[in-house]
Design a protein around this motif. Sequence first.
Motif, short mmCIF file in Angstrom:
data_model
loop_
_atom_site.label_atom_id
_atom_site.label_comp_id
_atom_site.label_asym_id
_atom_site.label_seq_id
_atom_site.Cartn_x
_atom_site.Cartn_y
_atom_site.Cartn_z
N UNK A 60 0.83 -1.21 0.00
CA UNK A 60 0.00 0.00 0.00
C UNK A 60 0.86 1.25 0.00
N UNK A 61 1.99 1.21 0.73
CA UNK A 61 2.88 2.36 0.76
C UNK A 61 3.51 2.65 -0.60
N UNK A 62 3.70 1.64 -1.40
CA UNK A 62 4.26 1.81 -2.74
C UNK A 62 3.19 2.18 -3.76
N UNK A 63 1.94 2.20 -3.33
CA UNK A 63 0.87 2.55 -4.24
C UNK A 63 0.42 1.42 -5.12
N UNK A 64 0.83 0.19 -4.78
CA UNK A 64 0.45 -0.96 -5.60
C UNK A 64 -1.03 -1.28 -5.39
N UNK A 65 -1.48 -1.17 -4.16
CA UNK A 65 -2.87 -1.52 -3.84
C UNK A 65 -3.29 -0.75 -2.62
N UNK A 66 -4.52 -0.93 -2.21
CA UNK A 66 -5.06 -0.26 -1.03
C UNK A 66 -5.25 -1.28 0.08
N UNK A 67 -4.66 -1.01 1.24
CA UNK A 67 -4.74 -1.95 2.36
C UNK A 67 -6.19 -2.10 2.82
N UNK A 68 -6.55 -3.33 3.10
CA UNK A 68 -7.91 -3.63 3.56
C UNK A 68 -7.89 -3.66 5.08
N UNK A 120 -5.43 -10.28 7.73
CA UNK A 120 -4.95 -11.35 6.85
C UNK A 120 -4.09 -10.79 5.72
N UNK A 121 -3.56 -9.61 5.92
CA UNK A 121 -2.74 -8.99 4.88
C UNK A 121 -1.52 -9.86 4.58
N UNK A 122 -1.32 -10.13 3.28
CA UNK A 122 -0.18 -10.94 2.87
C UNK A 122 -0.30 -12.41 3.23
N UNK A 123 -1.51 -12.87 3.56
CA UNK A 123 -1.67 -14.27 3.97
C UNK A 123 -1.37 -15.24 2.85
N UNK A 124 -1.53 -14.79 1.59
CA UNK A 124 -1.23 -15.69 0.47
C UNK A 124 0.27 -15.73 0.16
#
Length: 404
Positions: A183-191, A199-203
């Motif tokens: 999210x900090x790099x602007x790739x996606x928005x943290x849920x 469960x962030x990064x659980x995969x």
Amino acid sequence: MMAPRHAHTAINSASPARTALAAKAAVAAICLSVAFPASAQTAGWVTSFLDNVYQKTVQQIMQQMGLGVENAVSQSGAATQGEILKKAMVDKTVAEGLEAYRQQEQLRQRAQDLSESLRQPANTCQAMALQGGLGNAAQSSKAKVSVVQGQVMKKVRGNTNTIDALETAHKSTNDNLCTAEEAARGVCRANASGKYANLAGADQNALFLFQAKDGSSTYEGERDGPQAKAAEGYVARIVAGATPPENLRSQDYTRNPQARAYVELMRRYSGVLSMAAYSLNQIKEARNPQAGLGNDTKMATISAPGFAPNKADMSMLEAVQRFIATKFSPDSMRDSAKATSTNQILRDIAQVDAFQLWVDHQALQQDSRTEALMALQLAMMTEKALRPQLEAQRRASVAAGNSQ
């Protein structure tokens, strides 16, 4: 001078009438003594006469008193017999009381022995329910592994466009499992909220494959809940590498040996990855919650510390962990130490042996740590050895098809 003494004794022990009679006898005896001075000839006769008079007088007195010799002996015997009978009755009563107490004590002891022999160990019901519940759960888990295994391998075999496959995986992670760094790099928005919270990064993290975020061995939520989906995403990333090789399309395989060779390499690639997928899916299913398993195995609520109460849905692994904690709890150990019945001890040993047999059977099928390491190693080896060959063979097949 015996007559006066005997007469005096008889007189003292009789009533007035009887005393008068005794006095007359005594006077007669005295008169005889005076009238016939003692001599060698008359002394024996007088003595005999006085004895007869005395005996008859005493008999008459005793008869008048109702105390004849026979009656006296009879009354004395009756009294003695009565005392003997009283003592015999007392002895009989005491003996009967002692025997009744002895029989009651034997009956009580027999009932206690029977109760102890029929008594089950402290966690017998839990052990029986656990074995039955796990048997059904294991079969259900195997069936579900086959379903998930098919889904994973379909992604490996069905990829015809690598860009599309990457876009699908990228969108799934961005929507649900975006990390703070991404999210900090602007790739996606943290849920930050919702069912995928925490469960962030659980995969991308094996931690979430082996346990829930609260530390238990059961994934949170329902069987197809967020953590189960995240675990499936992790398996897909490890097995398929998120970029499975593309399959050839619109090739004339009868006239293109290069294309046929690529197909066979692709089949080998899928076969090797299927082993890694199966191992990881076994790990996931062992931790997937099964509805009502906690109640079925009587492990929903236990007294062992560290386990949440009233947990109806749980995984197979957590049910086993709860049973082990119960079996070796202070209460269970105390009951085992106090057990005196041979049947109870043997029954407990048989239950533990039966459970150990089930655990050994499961260990033969899957050891989570070994399976995880083997799955990672196989996936990396496959990626390193086969991927370049596949890419080269695919290009050769495309080039050969274009030249025709």
